[in-house]
Design a protein around this motif. Structure first.
Motif, PDB file in Angstrom:
ATOM      1  N   PRO A  19       0.824  -1.211   0.000  1.00 46.33           N
ATOM      2  CA  PRO A  19       0.000   0.000   0.000  1.00 46.33           C
ATOM      3  C   PRO A  19       0.859   1.261   0.000  1.00 46.33           C
ATOM      4  N   CYS A  20       0.357   2.288  -0.659  1.00 41.25           N
ATOM      5  CA  CYS A  20       1.034   3.583  -0.627  1.00 41.25           C
ATOM      6  C   CYS A  20       0.590   4.337   0.635  1.00 41.25           C
ATOM      7  N   ALA A  21       1.127   5.522   0.827  1.00 32.54           N
ATOM      8  CA  ALA A  21       0.806   6.315   2.020  1.00 32.54           C
ATOM      9  C   ALA A  21      -0.682   6.647   2.091  1.00 32.54           C
ATOM     10  N   LEU A  22      -1.303   6.981   0.956  1.00 34.20           N
ATOM     11  CA  LEU A  22      -2.727   7.305   0.965  1.00 34.20           C
ATOM     12  C   LEU A  22      -3.583   6.061   1.200  1.00 34.20           C
ATOM     13  N   CYS A  23      -3.136   4.919   0.708  1.00 28.98           N
ATOM     14  CA  CYS A  23      -3.864   3.664   0.968  1.00 28.98           C
ATOM     15  C   CYS A  23      -3.916   3.390   2.463  1.00 28.98           C
ATOM     16  N   LEU A  24      -2.784   3.559   3.121  1.00 34.61           N
ATOM     17  CA  LEU A  24      -2.729   3.338   4.564  1.00 34.61           C
ATOM     18  C   LEU A  24      -3.598   4.338   5.309  1.00 34.61           C
ATOM     19  N   LEU A  25      -3.613   5.570   4.832  1.00 36.17           N
ATOM     20  CA  LEU A  25      -4.418   6.610   5.467  1.00 36.17           C
ATOM     21  C   LEU A  25      -5.914   6.314   5.342  1.00 36.17           C
ATOM     22  N   GLN A  26      -6.323   5.738   4.217  1.00 40.03           N
ATOM     23  CA  GLN A  26      -7.738   5.426   4.001  1.00 40.03           C
ATOM     24  C   GLN A  26      -8.249   4.322   4.922  1.00 40.03           C
ATOM     25  N   ARG A  27      -7.365   3.572   5.510  1.00 37.35           N
ATOM     26  CA  ARG A  27      -7.790   2.510   6.428  1.00 37.35           C
ATOM     27  C   ARG A  27      -8.168   3.051   7.803  1.00 37.35           C
ATOM     28  N   CYS A  79       4.099  10.739  -0.516  1.00 36.02           N
ATOM     29  CA  CYS A  79       4.018   9.641  -1.486  1.00 36.02           C
ATOM     30  C   CYS A  79       5.325   9.557  -2.258  1.00 36.02           C
ATOM     31  N   SER A  80       5.943   8.386  -2.195  1.00 33.82           N
ATOM     32  CA  SER A  80       7.224   8.204  -2.876  1.00 33.82           C
ATOM     33  C   SER A  80       6.984   7.891  -4.340  1.00 33.82           C
ATOM     34  N   PRO A 131       4.931   2.284  -2.633  1.00 31.21           N
ATOM     35  CA  PRO A 131       4.794   2.713  -4.019  1.00 31.21           C
ATOM     36  C   PRO A 131       4.207   4.122  -4.114  1.00 31.21           C
ATOM     37  N   SER A 132       4.296   4.696  -5.272  1.00 29.20           N
ATOM     38  CA  SER A 132       3.763   6.026  -5.507  1.00 29.20           C
ATOM     39  C   SER A 132       2.243   6.032  -5.387  1.00 29.20           C
ATOM     40  N   CYS A 133       1.709   7.089  -4.852  1.00 25.17           N
ATOM     41  CA  CYS A 133       0.259   7.240  -4.720  1.00 25.17           C
ATOM     42  C   CYS A 133      -0.399   7.523  -6.063  1.00 25.17           C
ATOM     43  N   THR A 134       0.404   7.840  -7.058  1.00 27.64           N
ATOM     44  CA  THR A 134      -0.149   8.180  -8.372  1.00 27.64           C
ATOM     45  C   THR A 134      -0.373   6.953  -9.247  1.00 27.64           C
TER      46      THR A 134
END
Length: 170
Positions: A40-48, A109-110, A133-136
């Motif tokens: 998961p990317c940083a935003l994926c983790l944040l959405q949890r 996001c890397s 991974p990149s959030c994009t």
């Protein structure tokens, strides 16, 4: 007023089902991560996070209803869980917009995902240098939707379910 143990109250049923459904959604995300290998990317983790906070909130609503506390208490917990799902939907829309390049993602996001070492001695040294991974970049698209897109749908459905439960519990 006496408290009575009741499992048949609508607030109990809706709260328990809400907690279960949220656990299934976040469990699916964890399954894709740990079984499917999707990092998961940083935003994926944040959405949890709305799920992590919402599950105990919904369970508190079920407990409040089950032990016979005033109905407004269970309804408040259910409403809070629904609001958390609205927040989760907003986070998913933001992430999906980043994936479709509608707007820029956060600086956290890397751009690439590194691979983990196979040497246990190097593991601690690499923990600070490994980035997700990149959030994009959507890791997977199913029926045209990324994980973020599916999270929007799941969050909206769960929020609607919670709000219906609040009304039916009145």
């Amino acid at each position: 007023m006496t408290a009575s143990f009741s499992l048949g109250r609508p607030a109990f049923v809706y709260s328990l089902l809400m907690a279960l459904a949220m656990a299934v959604v976040v469990g699916t995300a964890l399954g894709f991560q740990y079984i499917g290998g999707y990092i998961p990317c940083a935003l994926c983790l944040l959405q949890r996070q709305p799920y992590y906070y919402g599950i105990p909130v919904a369970l508190l609503g079920a407990v409040a209803s089950a032990v016979g506390l005033p109905n407004w208490i269970a309804r408040a917990f259910l409403l809070a869980a629904g609001i958390l799902m609205v927040v989760g939907a907003g986070m998913g829309v933001y992430h999906a917009g980043v994936e479709w390049q509608f707007w820029a993602g956060p600086a956290t996001c890397s751009t690439t995902a590194g691979s983990m070492t196979q040497n246990a001695g190097d593991l601690l040294g690499e923990l600070n240098s490994i980035k997700g991974p990149s959030c994009t970049d959507a890791a997977l698209r199913v029926l045209g939707l990324s994980f973020a897109g599916w999270n929007v749908i799941a969050s909206i459905v769960l929020a609607a379910f919670a709000f219906i439960g609040v009304r039916k519990s009145a």
